[in-house]
Design a protein around this motif. Structure first.
Motif, mmCIF file in Angstrom:
data_model
loop_
_atom_site.group_PDB
_atom_site.id
_atom_site.type_symbol
_atom_site.label_atom_id
_atom_site.label_comp_id
_atom_site.label_asym_id
_atom_site.label_seq_id
_atom_site.Cartn_x
_atom_site.Cartn_y
_atom_site.Cartn_z
ATOM 1 N N VAL A 197 -26.084 53.071 68.103
ATOM 2 C CA VAL A 197 -26.194 53.438 66.982
ATOM 3 C C VAL A 197 -25.389 53.965 65.417
ATOM 4 C CG1 VAL A 197 -28.420 54.231 65.692
ATOM 5 C CG2 VAL A 197 -28.416 52.874 67.407
ATOM 6 N N GLY A 198 -25.575 54.250 64.496
ATOM 7 C CA GLY A 198 -24.853 54.564 63.824
ATOM 8 C C GLY A 198 -26.144 55.593 62.632
ATOM 9 N N VAL A 199 -25.750 56.109 62.666
ATOM 10 C CA VAL A 199 -26.667 57.396 61.570
ATOM 11 C C VAL A 199 -25.793 57.713 60.491
ATOM 12 C CG1 VAL A 199 -28.726 59.379 61.665
ATOM 13 C CG2 VAL A 199 -28.032 57.704 63.456
ATOM 14 N N ILE A 200 -26.671 57.571 59.086
ATOM 15 C CA ILE A 200 -25.842 58.119 58.452
ATOM 16 C C ILE A 200 -26.702 59.329 57.416
ATOM 17 C CG2 ILE A 200 -24.891 57.556 55.733
ATOM 18 C CD1 ILE A 200 -24.315 55.218 56.853
ATOM 19 N N GLY A 201 -26.071 59.964 57.368
ATOM 20 C CA GLY A 201 -27.229 61.285 56.754
ATOM 21 C C GLY A 201 -28.094 62.286 57.872
ATOM 22 N N THR A 202 -27.595 63.692 57.320
ATOM 23 C CA THR A 202 -28.120 64.793 57.832
ATOM 24 C C THR A 202 -28.839 65.476 57.507
ATOM 25 O OG1 THR A 202 -25.911 66.177 57.919
ATOM 26 C CG2 THR A 202 -25.982 64.574 59.726
ATOM 27 N N GLY A 203 -29.873 65.360 57.145
ATOM 28 C CA GLY A 203 -30.403 66.222 56.181
ATOM 29 C C GLY A 203 -31.822 65.504 57.275
ATOM 30 N N SER A 204 -33.068 66.446 57.131
ATOM 31 C CA SER A 204 -34.183 66.518 57.896
ATOM 32 C C SER A 204 -34.657 65.635 58.743
ATOM 33 C CB SER A 204 -35.433 67.080 57.057
ATOM 34 O OG SER A 204 -35.276 68.497 56.788
ATOM 35 N N SER A 205 -33.825 64.211 57.994
ATOM 36 C CA SER A 205 -34.902 63.302 58.970
ATOM 37 C C SER A 205 -33.637 62.671 59.354
ATOM 38 C CB SER A 205 -34.375 61.956 57.919
ATOM 39 O OG SER A 205 -35.805 62.137 56.558
ATOM 40 N N PHE B 42 -22.730 60.291 60.962
ATOM 41 C CA PHE B 42 -22.308 60.211 59.865
ATOM 42 C C PHE B 42 -21.890 61.200 58.904
ATOM 43 C CE2 PHE B 42 -20.947 55.944 61.554
ATOM 44 C CZ PHE B 42 -19.749 56.090 62.145
ATOM 45 N N GLN B 43 -21.543 62.115 58.765
ATOM 46 C CA GLN B 43 -22.092 63.310 58.183
ATOM 47 C C GLN B 43 -21.602 63.298 56.812
ATOM 48 O OE1 GLN B 43 -23.035 68.319 59.794
ATOM 49 N NE2 GLN B 43 -20.603 67.686 59.356
ATOM 50 N N ARG B 44 -21.637 63.643 55.535
ATOM 51 C CA ARG B 44 -21.224 64.216 54.543
ATOM 52 C C ARG B 44 -21.228 65.849 54.279
ATOM 53 N NH1 ARG B 44 -22.339 59.901 49.358
ATOM 54 N NH2 ARG B 44 -24.530 62.074 49.034
ATOM 55 N N THR B 45 -22.235 66.242 54.401
ATOM 56 C CA THR B 45 -22.937 67.445 54.324
ATOM 57 C C THR B 45 -23.432 68.476 55.825
ATOM 58 O OG1 THR B 45 -22.780 67.114 52.156
ATOM 59 C CG2 THR B 45 -23.800 69.900 52.709
ATOM 60 N N ALA B 46 -22.714 69.086 56.113
ATOM 61 C CA ALA B 46 -23.727 70.135 57.197
ATOM 62 C C ALA B 46 -24.622 71.016 57.173
ATOM 63 C CB ALA B 46 -22.462 70.664 57.763
ATOM 64 N N ASN B 47 -25.915 71.019 57.352
ATOM 65 C CA ASN B 47 -26.569 71.286 57.495
ATOM 66 C C ASN B 47 -27.293 72.265 57.893
ATOM 67 O OD1 ASN B 47 -28.535 71.116 55.129
ATOM 68 N ND2 ASN B 47 -28.851 69.108 55.370
ATOM 69 N N TYR B 48 -27.806 73.953 56.855
ATOM 70 C CA TYR B 48 -28.631 74.422 58.385
ATOM 71 C C TYR B 48 -29.906 74.037 58.937
ATOM 72 C CZ TYR B 48 -25.679 77.833 55.239
ATOM 73 O OH TYR B 48 -24.223 78.103 54.995
ATOM 74 N N SER B 49 -30.282 74.434 59.816
ATOM 75 C CA SER B 49 -31.296 73.585 60.723
ATOM 76 C C SER B 49 -31.440 74.980 62.069
ATOM 77 C CB SER B 49 -31.332 72.616 61.394
ATOM 78 O OG SER B 49 -32.395 72.470 61.590
ATOM 79 N N ARG C 151 -21.229 74.989 55.308
ATOM 80 C CA ARG C 151 -19.977 75.745 54.177
ATOM 81 C C ARG C 151 -20.056 75.140 52.813
ATOM 82 N NH1 ARG C 151 -18.050 79.373 57.561
ATOM 83 N NH2 ARG C 151 -17.273 78.346 59.669
ATOM 84 N N GLY C 152 -20.213 75.914 52.006
ATOM 85 C CA GLY C 152 -20.424 75.662 50.213
ATOM 86 C C GLY C 152 -22.133 75.887 50.196
ATOM 87 N N HIS C 153 -22.984 75.549 50.556
ATOM 88 C CA HIS C 153 -23.782 76.018 49.657
ATOM 89 C C HIS C 153 -24.806 77.243 50.998
ATOM 90 C CE1 HIS C 153 -25.090 72.820 52.471
ATOM 91 N NE2 HIS C 153 -26.748 73.409 52.626
ATOM 92 N N PRO C 154 -25.408 77.866 49.398
ATOM 93 C CA PRO C 154 -26.087 78.744 50.535
ATOM 94 C C PRO C 154 -27.061 78.413 51.284
ATOM 95 C CG PRO C 154 -26.040 79.798 48.073
ATOM 96 C CD PRO C 154 -25.801 77.881 48.505
ATOM 97 N N ASP D 26 -17.120 62.806 60.150
ATOM 98 C CA ASP D 26 -16.889 63.909 59.069
ATOM 99 C C ASP D 26 -16.457 62.380 57.771
ATOM 100 O OD1 ASP D 26 -16.938 65.141 57.113
ATOM 101 O OD2 ASP D 26 -15.023 66.548 58.119
ATOM 102 N N VAL D 27 -18.144 61.950 57.137
ATOM 103 C CA VAL D 27 -17.208 61.185 56.296
ATOM 104 C C VAL D 27 -16.917 61.637 54.563
ATOM 105 C CG1 VAL D 27 -18.677 59.139 57.688
ATOM 106 C CG2 VAL D 27 -19.829 60.689 55.659
ATOM 107 N N ARG D 28 -17.096 62.808 54.913
ATOM 108 C CA ARG D 28 -16.496 63.470 53.648
ATOM 109 C C ARG D 28 -15.284 63.818 53.874
ATOM 110 N NH1 ARG D 28 -18.486 66.308 49.310
ATOM 111 N NH2 ARG D 28 -20.476 66.500 51.069
ATOM 112 N N ALA D 29 -14.476 63.988 54.588
ATOM 113 C CA ALA D 29 -12.683 64.555 55.118
ATOM 114 C C ALA D 29 -12.646 62.484 55.319
ATOM 115 C CB ALA D 29 -12.162 65.016 56.417
ATOM 116 N N ALA D 30 -12.399 61.694 55.582
ATOM 117 C CA ALA D 30 -12.541 60.176 55.182
ATOM 118 C C ALA D 30 -14.752 59.145 55.205
ATOM 119 C CB ALA D 30 -12.434 59.793 56.575
ATOM 120 N N PRO D 31 -14.242 59.063 53.510
ATOM 121 C CA PRO D 31 -15.492 58.550 53.236
ATOM 122 C C PRO D 31 -15.797 57.147 53.847
ATOM 123 C CG PRO D 31 -14.083 59.548 51.589
ATOM 124 C CD PRO D 31 -12.869 59.558 52.617
#
Ligand code: N01
Length: 537
Positions: A188-196, A214-221, A326-329, A354-359
């Motif tokens: 299974v591939g999961v795109i997105g690392t927000g709450s969902s 597949f993470q574009r932006t790491a998130n605080y949790s 990193r990159g957002h408070p 990391d799909v920011r490094a390799a979109p």
């Protein structure tokens, strides 16, 4: 995607006092209140039952990030007494049962046309009525129209080349099928690392053969520290309940309330307090000091604190670093609450890309291609979020006075008086609309406050024999400016968040949430002064 076959029915052509759009908590409570006032009503809901966001978001792990004891209506003592939550943070099926219980208890389903999407609303200046049209051919005229359409109800699906060629299923978390999805033995591939994503990834990983995130932006949790609710928890809640209701009446502080005059706490104190919030679980760490969301200096300490926790949880230092935001408070993108999210990356069957490094370049018939590699997948989960705050309102064709269209009025971003009404669109109300505290408050509390205000306004109008209420452009402009100035005094505008509309290509960059103090008082004052800032006639 869930494909609902619609139950046949003849189109409605009728006139009622009020139309309520949406069968979530907001729509249900609004119908209940307006029926108490003796209005004739028609509700509309696109789903085939009540529940709104909890009807659609059935993905594995879906759970509320507000403690259940507070994610509850307060308008009826009997309702509060008879409903018992099983967990500190309720899971989606239990919240949906709560919604169903409310619909049953107050007999609301009969007022709602399900499987029906409102497509158009036009204000008829001759009669001061709205003409509402639906995708079922309904034409309903109503003096009052209440949009209880939700802040996060229109899923955002990224346009990825080749998606239609994929041989397996593609699910969006916000449109999860009603029948169980079995990932056993699948890649299974999961795109997105927000709450969902953060909630579903640990659950999918327990079942699937392999999960690629597949993470574009790491998130605080932050950890939920979930657990069963005990009799003792209930007793304690009961003891403080009257005081809680008093606090609600006084108006909950905004998320940056008191920040202006707050001192920078000593470093050790900050870390000590963050640890206490971390141990308790839930979202409160970002509110530990009034200025966490306004002072970069204070926020940096909180952000560092959480990054250190991530590092401690994730065994592979390279993976831990990729997972470190990193990159957002912290808090300026919606804070997440998780059950073992970071620990999930210690499993052998979970990998992080990391799909920011390799979109992402394309979805292929057998998987997903980034600029660096091909990933073989049997199923894809899009945890890619929503067209928030304005998506559902702008998806309808809404025309007000003089043919003015809502999408044109909001071309530069949403503008509304108190987040309740829009100048040029008389007799139209929004529940938790843009410019109110909405998603940065307890949604059930915000819904109750808005619905009560709208109901009182309609009752006032009817008692005085008045049939038109419309926000004055000046009052609206002043409120919008105040919402903006308050937002600008915070760190929120620094992030590319859905709060800012940054997740939707071309969406105006506006922060449409009121985060200051005194919102409830302001609404009450406006009403007490005979609907100050409105033209009533
Ligand atoms: O959506 P999101 P969500 N390629 O927008 C990524 C509420 N909610 O559904 O950050 C690759 O937060 C995107 O990346 P980026 C809650 O208010 C509540 O998770 O844009 N990635 C991001 O990681 C929440 O905040 C609960 O770089 C792509 C993710 O998808 C809100 O709903 C539970 C991409 C989207 O995250 C929305 O949460 C769930 C692409 N093309 C939801 N497009 C609770 O009560 C998007 N992304 C706990």
């Amino acid at each position: 995607m869930a494909d609902q076959s619609k139950t046949a029915r003849a189109p409605m052509v009728k006139t009622v006092d009020a139309v309520v759009v949406g069968g979530g908590f907001g729509g249900m409570y609004q119908l209940h209140r307006l029926r108490e006032l003796g209005l004739s009503l028609q509700g509309f809901e696109a789903g085939d039952d009540v529940g709104g966001t909890w009807y659609w978001n059935r993905y594995p792990g879906a759970r509320c990030d507000v403690p259940s004891l507070f994610y509850s209506f307060t308008f009826s003592e009997a309702l509060t007494r008879e409903w018992r939550w099983s967990e500190k943070y309720a899971a989606q099926p239990e919240i949906l049962r709560y919604a169903g219980h409310i619909a049953d208890r107050y007999g609301l389903r009969d007022l709602i046309a399900f499987q029906t999407r409102v497509t158009k609303a036009v204000f008829d200046e001759g009669s001061n009525q709205w003409l509402i049209e639906t995708d079922r051919g309904d034409q309903v005229r109503a003096r009052w129209c209440v949009m209880a359409t939700g802040c996060l109800s229109v899923p955002q699906e990224p346009q990825i080349t080749g998606a239609e060629s994929f041989k397996g299923p593609i699910y969006h978390t916000g449109r999860w099928p009603h029948e169980p999805v079995d990932f056993t033995g699948q890649r299974v591939g999961v795109i997105g690392t927000g709450s969902s994503g953060i909630q579903s990834i640990p659950e999918i990983a327990k079942q699937a053969m392999h999960v690629t995130v597949f993470q574009r932006t790491a998130n605080y949790s932050l950890p939920a520290n979930n657990g069963p609710l005990t009799d003792a928890d209930y007793e304690k809640h009961q003891q403080g309940y009257a005081e809680y209701l008093e606090l609600l009446k006084a108006g909950a502080p905004g998320v940056i309330g008191g920040a202006e005059t707050a001192p920078i706490p000593p470093l050790e104190k900050q870390r000590h307090v963050y640890q206490k919030h971390w141990d308790a679980g839930g979202t409160t760490l970002i509110l530990a000091f009034p200025n966490v969301l306004t002072s970069q200096e204070v926020n940096d300490v909180a952000s560092d604190f959480v990054r250190e926790k991530i590092k401690a949880k994730v065994k592979d230092p390279a993976v831990a670093e990729k997972l470190s935001p990193r990159g957002h408070p912290i808090g300026t993108k919606r804070i997440c609450v998780d059950l073992e999210y970071f620990e999930t990356f210690n499993r052998a069957n979970v990998s992080l890309v990391d799909v920011r490094a390799a979109p992402i370049q394309a979805i292929t018939p057998t998987g997903l291609r980034t600029t660096e590699a091909d990933y073989e997948l049997d199923a894809i989960v899009l945890a890619t979020g929503f067209d928030a705050m304005t998506g559902a309102l702008l998806a309808m064709d809404i025309t007000g006075v003089g043919g003015a269209r809502l999408d044109q009025a909001w071309a530069g971003g949403p503008a509304a008086y108190l987040g309740l009404t829009v100048a040029g669109f008389p007799n139209l109300f929004m529940v938790t609309g843009p410019g109110s505290p909405s998603v940065l408050s307890n949604m059930l509390v915000a819904i109750e406050q808005h619905v009560d205000w709208i109901s009182d306004a309609i009752a006032h109008m009817r008692a005085k024999g008045l049939n038109r209420i419309e926000a004055q452009p000046d009052a609206q402009a002043a409120w919008v400016a105040h919402v903006k100035a308050t937002a600008d005094s915070s760190l929120f505008p620094k992030a590319n968040s859905w709060y800012m509309g940054a997740n939707i290509p071309g969406k105006p960059r506006v922060f449409p949430i009121y985060i200051g103090d005194g919102y409830r008082r302001k609404c009450e004052d406006v009403a007490a002064k005979g609907y100050e800032g409105f033209t009533v006639g």
